[in-house]
Structure formats: structure tokens, C-alpha cells
Scaffold this motif. Structure first.
Motif, PDB file in Angstrom:
ATOM      1  N   ILE A   1       1.029  -1.216  -0.156  1.00  0.00           N
ATOM      2  CA  ILE A   1       0.084  -0.191  -0.211  1.00  0.00           C
ATOM      3  C   ILE A   1       0.694   1.316  -0.086  1.00  0.00           C
ATOM      4  CG2 ILE A   1      -1.826   1.357   1.537  1.00  0.00           C
ATOM      5  CD1 ILE A   1      -2.885  -1.427   2.351  1.00  0.00           C
ATOM      6  N   VAL A   2       1.903   1.213   0.818  1.00  0.00           N
ATOM      7  CA  VAL A   2       2.670   2.413   0.771  1.00  0.00           C
ATOM      8  C   VAL A   2       3.590   2.539  -0.393  1.00  0.00           C
ATOM      9  CG1 VAL A   2       4.849   3.149   1.947  1.00  0.00           C
ATOM     10  CG2 VAL A   2       3.343   2.217   3.266  1.00  0.00           C
ATOM     11  N   ILE A   3       4.066   1.366  -1.030  1.00  0.00           N
ATOM     12  CA  ILE A   3       4.575   1.412  -2.519  1.00  0.00           C
ATOM     13  C   ILE A   3       3.810   2.188  -3.647  1.00  0.00           C
ATOM     14  CG2 ILE A   3       5.488   0.153  -4.364  1.00  0.00           C
ATOM     15  CD1 ILE A   3       6.572  -1.829  -2.352  1.00  0.00           C
ATOM     16  N   LEU A   4       2.414   1.831  -3.466  1.00  0.00           N
ATOM     17  CA  LEU A   4       1.308   2.454  -4.482  1.00  0.00           C
ATOM     18  C   LEU A   4       1.152   3.742  -4.212  1.00  0.00           C
ATOM     19  CD1 LEU A   4      -0.797   2.048  -6.384  1.00  0.00           C
ATOM     20  CD2 LEU A   4      -2.435   1.293  -4.843  1.00  0.00           C
ATOM     21  N   LEU A   5       1.259   4.059  -2.937  1.00  0.00           N
ATOM     22  CA  LEU A   5       0.902   5.553  -2.710  1.00  0.00           C
ATOM     23  C   LEU A   5       2.202   6.457  -3.129  1.00  0.00           C
ATOM     24  CD1 LEU A   5      -0.693   5.469   1.000  1.00  0.00           C
ATOM     25  CD2 LEU A   5      -2.044   6.269  -1.104  1.00  0.00           C
ATOM     26  N   PHE A   6       3.571   6.103  -2.778  1.00  0.00           N
ATOM     27  CA  PHE A   6       4.662   6.486  -3.293  1.00  0.00           C
ATOM     28  C   PHE A   6       4.652   6.611  -4.863  1.00  0.00           C
ATOM     29  CE2 PHE A   6       9.079   6.216  -4.096  1.00  0.00           C
ATOM     30  CZ  PHE A   6       9.557   7.487  -3.819  1.00  0.00           C
ATOM     31  N   LEU A   7       4.244   5.556  -5.624  1.00  0.00           N
ATOM     32  CA  LEU A   7       4.372   5.639  -7.084  1.00  0.00           C
ATOM     33  C   LEU A   7       3.168   6.825  -7.334  1.00  0.00           C
ATOM     34  CD1 LEU A   7       4.398   1.830  -7.842  1.00  0.00           C
ATOM     35  CD2 LEU A   7       6.371   3.589  -8.220  1.00  0.00           C
ATOM     36  N   ILE A   8       2.104   6.732  -6.780  1.00  0.00           N
ATOM     37  CA  ILE A   8       1.127   7.716  -7.114  1.00  0.00           C
ATOM     38  C   ILE A   8       1.789   9.237  -6.994  1.00  0.00           C
ATOM     39  CG2 ILE A   8      -1.264   8.659  -6.655  1.00  0.00           C
ATOM     40  CD1 ILE A   8      -1.908   6.001  -6.044  1.00  0.00           C
ATOM     41  N   MET A   9       2.386   9.377  -5.889  1.00  0.00           N
ATOM     42  CA  MET A   9       3.004  10.691  -5.645  1.00  0.00           C
ATOM     43  C   MET A   9       4.141  11.026  -6.670  1.00  0.00           C
ATOM     44  SD  MET A   9       5.212  12.034  -2.370  1.00  0.00           S
ATOM     45  CE  MET A   9       6.728  10.978  -2.832  1.00  0.00           C
ATOM     46  N   ILE A  10       4.783  10.049  -7.044  1.00  0.00           N
ATOM     47  CA  ILE A  10       5.719  10.512  -8.186  1.00  0.00           C
ATOM     48  C   ILE A  10       5.158  10.687  -9.432  1.00  0.00           C
ATOM     49  CG2 ILE A  10       7.444   9.373  -9.579  1.00  0.00           C
ATOM     50  CD1 ILE A  10       8.310   7.746  -7.138  1.00  0.00           C
ATOM     51  N   GLY A  11       4.105   9.903  -9.641  1.00  0.00           N
ATOM     52  CA  GLY A  11       3.341  10.118 -10.920  1.00  0.00           C
ATOM     53  C   GLY A  11       2.783  11.661 -11.061  1.00  0.00           C
ATOM     54  N   LEU A  12       2.064  11.943  -9.894  1.00  0.00           N
ATOM     55  CA  LEU A  12       1.621  13.202  -9.986  1.00  0.00           C
ATOM     56  C   LEU A  12       2.803  14.459  -9.816  1.00  0.00           C
ATOM     57  CD1 LEU A  12      -1.354  12.501  -7.537  1.00  0.00           C
ATOM     58  CD2 LEU A  12      -1.654  12.852 -10.051  1.00  0.00           C
ATOM     59  N   VAL A  13       3.636  14.412  -9.116  1.00  0.00           N
ATOM     60  CA  VAL A  13       4.607  15.385  -8.802  1.00  0.00           C
ATOM     61  C   VAL A  13       5.512  15.632 -10.163  1.00  0.00           C
ATOM     62  CG1 VAL A  13       6.777  16.115  -7.719  1.00  0.00           C
ATOM     63  CG2 VAL A  13       4.810  15.104  -6.429  1.00  0.00           C
ATOM     64  N   ASP A  14       5.819  14.425 -10.652  1.00  0.00           N
ATOM     65  CA  ASP A  14       6.858  14.536 -11.992  1.00  0.00           C
ATOM     66  C   ASP A  14       5.987  14.762 -13.235  1.00  0.00           C
ATOM     67  OD1 ASP A  14       8.850  14.570 -10.226  1.00  0.00           O
ATOM     68  OD2 ASP A  14       9.447  12.180 -10.512  1.00  0.00           O
ATOM     69  N   TYR A  15       4.828  14.757 -13.367  1.00  0.00           N
ATOM     70  CA  TYR A  15       4.107  14.796 -14.459  1.00  0.00           C
ATOM     71  C   TYR A  15       4.342  15.748 -15.450  1.00  0.00           C
ATOM     72  CZ  TYR A  15       0.240  14.241 -17.858  1.00  0.00           C
ATOM     73  OH  TYR A  15      -0.413  14.195 -19.057  1.00  0.00           O
ATOM     74  N   GLY A  16       4.673  15.653 -16.592  1.00  0.00           N
ATOM     75  CA  GLY A  16       5.165  16.721 -17.618  1.00  0.00           C
ATOM     76  C   GLY A  16       6.684  17.020 -17.787  1.00  0.00           C
ATOM     77  N   ALA A  17       7.244  16.476 -16.756  1.00  0.00           N
ATOM     78  CA  ALA A  17       8.884  16.720 -16.792  1.00  0.00           C
ATOM     79  C   ALA A  17       9.398  15.905 -17.753  1.00  0.00           C
ATOM     80  CB  ALA A  17       9.447  16.141 -15.254  1.00  0.00           C
ATOM     81  N   GLU A  18      10.762  16.215 -18.325  1.00  0.00           N
ATOM     82  CA  GLU A  18      11.409  15.568 -19.484  1.00  0.00           C
ATOM     83  C   GLU A  18      11.778  14.215 -18.948  1.00  0.00           C
ATOM     84  OE1 GLU A  18      14.623  17.841 -20.924  1.00  0.00           O
ATOM     85  OE2 GLU A  18      13.223  19.610 -21.456  1.00  0.00           O
ATOM     86  N   ASP A  19      12.069  13.997 -17.779  1.00  0.00           N
ATOM     87  CA  ASP A  19      12.334  12.741 -17.187  1.00  0.00           C
ATOM     88  C   ASP A  19      11.506  12.109 -16.567  1.00  0.00           C
ATOM     89  OD1 ASP A  19      12.725  14.381 -15.029  1.00  0.00           O
ATOM     90  OD2 ASP A  19      14.634  13.812 -14.414  1.00  0.00           O
ATOM     91  N   TYR A  20      10.352  12.266 -17.110  1.00  0.00           N
ATOM     92  CA  TYR A  20       9.070  11.689 -16.146  1.00  0.00           C
ATOM     93  C   TYR A  20       9.264  10.108 -15.906  1.00  0.00           C
ATOM     94  CZ  TYR A  20       4.112  10.646 -15.104  1.00  0.00           C
ATOM     95  OH  TYR A  20       3.115  10.472 -14.703  1.00  0.00           O
TER      96      TYR A  20
END
Length: 232
Positions: free
Chosen positions: A26-45
């Protein structure tokens, strides 16, 4: 051996560790969601395409459960030496190396299945989410999916084997702290990246295979040495 494994599972109430693994997912899933939202649109997404996305998922899964494996070594083996309960177990009419082998098999299988399960679970969630939101433009073909499955099955096996390496450090002074610290250090080594998220140390296949072989060698040497140094 199967009966020994079953006894160890009941003795240490292993259902609690399975619950801990579920919480970790569950923690891993939340962490991946956070990464997906924070980095969205970046060149090294981090979710630029499927290969990069699965490298990220596998890296986090390996890091989590290698440390989990170190905790299991500390609980199932090191703490029993420190509490002298291992000496009591060695009085049973069972060969000593079989007792340790049962514990190591549990640790190996627990680590392997949890890394592979996390890879599959997070990968399935990624595919399902992308079906609705299409943030990864490329399509994942059946052949690519099968290749990734084989690749990360091998990765899970090597990670489960290298998770046994902290046993070497923990057994020196029967130190739980040394076991956990060496697990964390191992994670820093094998889960570090090169040139961004697209390449990791683990992608250099000779490194995880070599470390996995070292882990299995350490496990075998621990069992061989039981009759002398480890028992004294």
C-alpha cells in the motif's frame, strides 16, 4: 524439511509478516502515485514509457523487500542466537543445518514472492490506470509483457538470493543492528540509478547475478559452519 518450515511459520506467527508485506505494498502504491503526480510533464518523467516505469516499480519493490529480508534474518536467526533459543533447538534430534536451511528457505521464498507479486500488482495497476488516462503513449504488446515477466522473475530471484548477504554481517557478533544496516547498505548499492531513471545498477545483469550467487554462498557456508564456529 516441509514440516520444519511449517513449524517455523507457526512459531513466528508468519501471518503478521504477510500483513506487513500488504501494508508495504500500500505504501509503495501511494509512493508511486505521488511520483506520478509530482513529476508529470517533466522531461525525465518516471512513467515516460513502460520499460522505464517497470524499472522504477521493480527498484522500489527490491529495495523494500531486501530490507524486509534483513528484518527476517534478524528475527528468525540472529535473535534466536542472542536469546540462546537456537542452542535449545540444536538439542532436537534434527540435523542442525536443516534447522537453519528451513529458516533460510522461508526468508528466500518470502522475499522472492513478495518482490514478484509487487511487480505484477503495480504493473497491473499501471496498465489499468493508463487504459483510462493514457499518460503513457506507447502500447505494451504481449511479447513485451512476456519479456518483462521473465526479466523481473529473474530479478526477483537474484534479489531474494542477495537478501541473504546480511547474514554474514549479522552472524559475526549476532547483531541485529549489523544485519539491518547491511541490508540498507545493500539496497543503496543495488538500487541506485545510472543516468537517470532509465538505467539502474540492477540492469547490468552480471551485478545482481553475482550478488545473488554470493548470497547463496553465504547461506551455504553458514550451514556448513554450524558444527563448529556458529554453535560455540
Amino acid at each position: 524439511m516441509l514440516k520444519l518450515i511449517q513449524l517455523e511459520l507457526r512459531k513466528h506467527r508468519f501471518a503478521g509478516y504477510i500483513g506487513g508485506a500488504a501494508i508495504a505494498n500500500i505504501v509503495i502504491l501511494l509512493f508511486l502515485i505521488m511520483i506520478g503526480l509530482v513529476d508529470y510533464g517533466a522531461e525525465d518523467y518516471s512513467f515516460l514509457n513502460y520499460p522505464v516505469s517497470f524499472i522504477l516499480i521493480d527498484t522500489i519493490a527490491r529495495a523494500t523487500f531486501i530490507i524486509f529480508g534483513g528484518a527476517l534474518i534478524s528475527k528468525l536467526i540472529i535473535s534466536e542466537y542472542r536469546n540462546k533459543t537456537m542452542n535449545v533447538m540444536f538439542t532436537y534430534p534434527i540435523k542442525r543445518h536443516k534447522i537453519i536451511a528451513a529458516k533460510l528457505i522461508i526468508i528466500f521464498l518470502f522475499t522472492f514472492f513478495n518482490i514478484l507479486f509487487t511487480d505484477l500488482l503495480m504493473g497491473t495497476i499501471l496498465l489499468t490506470t493508463n487504459h483510462f488516462y493514457s499518460f503513457i503513449p506507447d502500447a505494451l504488446t504481449v511479447n513485451e509483457a512476456l519479456t518483462l515477466l521473465v526479466k523481473y522473475t529473474i530479478s526477483s530471484l537474484s534479489a531474494a538470493a542477495m537478501a541473504l548477504i546480511p547474514l554474514l554481517f549479522g552472524m559475526r557478533k549476532h547483531s541485529a543492528t549489523a544485519t539491518l544496516v547491511s541490508s540498507i547498505f545493500l539496497v543503496f548499492v543495488v538500487c541506485s540509478g545510472i543516468n537517470g531513471p532509465s538505467v539502474s545498477i540492477n540492469s547490468i545483469i552480471v551485478i545482481p547475478l553475482t550478488l545473488g550467487a554470493i548470497g547463496l554462498w553465504i547461506a551455504s557456508m553458514s550451514m556448513i559452519g554450524l558444527e563448529t564456529k556458529d554453535v560455540n
